[in-house]
Motif scaffolding. Sequence first.
Motif, PDB file in Angstrom:
ATOM      1  N   GLY A  96      31.895 -54.884   5.655  1.00 40.02           N
ATOM      2  CA  GLY A  96      32.213 -56.308   5.619  1.00 40.02           C
ATOM      3  C   GLY A  96      31.186 -57.132   6.369  1.00 40.02           C
ATOM      4  O   GLY A  96      30.754 -58.191   5.902  1.00 40.02           O
ATOM      5  N   LEU A  97      30.765 -56.643   7.534  1.00 40.47           N
ATOM      6  CA  LEU A  97      29.746 -57.344   8.313  1.00 40.47           C
ATOM      7  C   LEU A  97      28.461 -57.487   7.507  1.00 40.47           C
ATOM      8  O   LEU A  97      27.875 -58.573   7.431  1.00 40.47           O
ATOM      9  CB  LEU A  97      29.474 -56.585   9.614  1.00 40.47           C
ATOM     10  N   GLY A  98      28.035 -56.392   6.880  1.00 40.62           N
ATOM     11  CA  GLY A  98      26.801 -56.427   6.091  1.00 40.62           C
ATOM     12  C   GLY A  98      26.881 -57.419   4.943  1.00 40.62           C
ATOM     13  O   GLY A  98      25.958 -58.211   4.719  1.00 40.62           O
ATOM     14  N   LEU A  99      27.985 -57.406   4.229  1.00 37.44           N
ATOM     15  CA  LEU A  99      28.144 -58.297   3.077  1.00 37.44           C
ATOM     16  C   LEU A  99      28.215 -59.762   3.491  1.00 37.44           C
ATOM     17  O   LEU A  99      27.597 -60.627   2.870  1.00 37.44           O
ATOM     18  CB  LEU A  99      29.409 -57.913   2.303  1.00 37.44           C
ATOM     19  N   PHE A 100      28.942 -60.048   4.558  1.00 35.53           N
ATOM     20  CA  PHE A 100      29.107 -61.429   4.994  1.00 35.53           C
ATOM     21  C   PHE A 100      27.811 -62.006   5.549  1.00 35.53           C
ATOM     22  O   PHE A 100      27.475 -63.159   5.294  1.00 35.53           O
ATOM     23  CB  PHE A 100      30.223 -61.521   6.038  1.00 35.53           C
ATOM     24  N   VAL A 101      27.100 -61.217   6.332  1.00 34.11           N
ATOM     25  CA  VAL A 101      25.843 -61.705   6.927  1.00 34.11           C
ATOM     26  C   VAL A 101      24.825 -62.021   5.837  1.00 34.11           C
ATOM     27  O   VAL A 101      24.194 -63.092   5.844  1.00 34.11           O
ATOM     28  CB  VAL A 101      25.267 -60.676   7.913  1.00 34.11           C
ATOM     29  N   THR A 102      24.651 -61.112   4.887  1.00 30.33           N
ATOM     30  CA  THR A 102      23.642 -61.333   3.855  1.00 30.33           C
ATOM     31  C   THR A 102      24.025 -62.470   2.923  1.00 30.33           C
ATOM     32  O   THR A 102      23.172 -63.265   2.519  1.00 30.33           O
ATOM     33  CB  THR A 102      23.396 -60.048   3.044  1.00 30.33           C
ATOM     34  N   SER A 103      25.324 -62.596   2.601  1.00 29.08           N
ATOM     35  CA  SER A 103      25.742 -63.705   1.734  1.00 29.08           C
ATOM     36  C   SER A 103      25.601 -65.035   2.460  1.00 29.08           C
ATOM     37  O   SER A 103      25.188 -66.039   1.871  1.00 29.08           O
ATOM     38  CB  SER A 103      27.178 -63.506   1.256  1.00 29.08           C
ATOM     39  N   CYS A 119      19.073 -67.366   9.371  1.00 33.62           N
ATOM     40  CA  CYS A 119      19.437 -66.103  10.031  1.00 33.62           C
ATOM     41  C   CYS A 119      20.605 -66.319  10.989  1.00 33.62           C
ATOM     42  O   CYS A 119      21.536 -65.505  11.055  1.00 33.62           O
ATOM     43  CB  CYS A 119      18.244 -65.528  10.780  1.00 33.62           C
ATOM     44  N   LEU A 120      20.566 -67.418  11.738  1.00 31.30           N
ATOM     45  CA  LEU A 120      21.651 -67.707  12.672  1.00 31.30           C
ATOM     46  C   LEU A 120      22.951 -68.025  11.932  1.00 31.30           C
ATOM     47  O   LEU A 120      24.032 -67.609  12.354  1.00 31.30           O
ATOM     48  CB  LEU A 120      21.263 -68.880  13.572  1.00 31.30           C
ATOM     49  N   VAL A 121      22.832 -68.740  10.806  1.00 29.58           N
ATOM     50  CA  VAL A 121      24.020 -69.034   9.999  1.00 29.58           C
ATOM     51  C   VAL A 121      24.594 -67.732   9.435  1.00 29.58           C
ATOM     52  O   VAL A 121      25.815 -67.522   9.445  1.00 29.58           O
ATOM     53  CB  VAL A 121      23.679 -70.012   8.860  1.00 29.58           C
ATOM     54  N   GLY A 122      23.716 -66.846   8.945  1.00 33.23           N
ATOM     55  CA  GLY A 122      24.174 -65.569   8.424  1.00 33.23           C
ATOM     56  C   GLY A 122      24.874 -64.735   9.481  1.00 33.23           C
ATOM     57  O   GLY A 122      25.937 -64.149   9.234  1.00 33.23           O
ATOM     58  N   MET A 123      24.276 -64.681  10.670  1.00 32.20           N
ATOM     59  CA  MET A 123      24.899 -63.936  11.763  1.00 32.20           C
ATOM     60  C   MET A 123      26.272 -64.521  12.098  1.00 32.20           C
ATOM     61  O   MET A 123      27.245 -63.781  12.279  1.00 32.20           O
ATOM     62  CB  MET A 123      24.001 -63.956  12.990  1.00 32.20           C
ATOM     63  N   THR A 124      26.351 -65.858  12.160  1.00 28.04           N
ATOM     64  CA  THR A 124      27.622 -66.521  12.473  1.00 28.04           C
ATOM     65  C   THR A 124      28.674 -66.220  11.406  1.00 28.04           C
ATOM     66  O   THR A 124      29.855 -66.022  11.719  1.00 28.04           O
ATOM     67  CB  THR A 124      27.415 -68.041  12.579  1.00 28.04           C
TER      68      THR A 124
END
Length: 201
Positions: A96-103, A119-124
Amino acid sequence: MLLDALELIGIAAFAASGAVAAVRARLDVFGVVVIALTTALGGGALRDVLLGVHPPTNLVTWPYLLVASVTGVVVFRFHPALARLRRSVLLLDAVGLGLFVTSGTSTALALGVPAYAACLVGMTTGIGGGALRDVLLREIPLVLRREIYAVAALAGAAVVAAGDRLGLPAGLTALAGSALIVALRLVALWRRWNAPVPKEH
């Protein structure tokens, strides 16, 4: 179609991790569902707020709400059996973390956000729901503790941003970024890697 399916899997994974934490905190069924929804949809809502997307996509897309709610109820009902599946829940959380960060990173880049901000938005997007979950449960957010979590998210986001800068196919870079996040998260759990903390005197 595939992206939508993967996002629903990510939502279910995060909802399950939130619901498990709520059950451990002895919340009632309503509380478990609320924490499941917050964990699953909180990061996406934060992403949309940061990007000026109103109303947040997660809150007006009924399958997201349905999947997160049903997952919360299922965990509440069958939590004794799920307690024995801790490794599976951790694996789903990493996915889930991987999918949410990349999307989240891809969405920000598509809206013209600079790479570093994307990148910061993806991490958030990836860590936001979990942070909100921990705050509601009166715990120090996991991402602020020792585990390698936010660092893995930022690394995967950087892969997506780099791929976009190089003109690589978006699907390929999203897959590579997600794979990196999942791998880093699982290896960190297996090897018990932790970020440095202040030394005790």
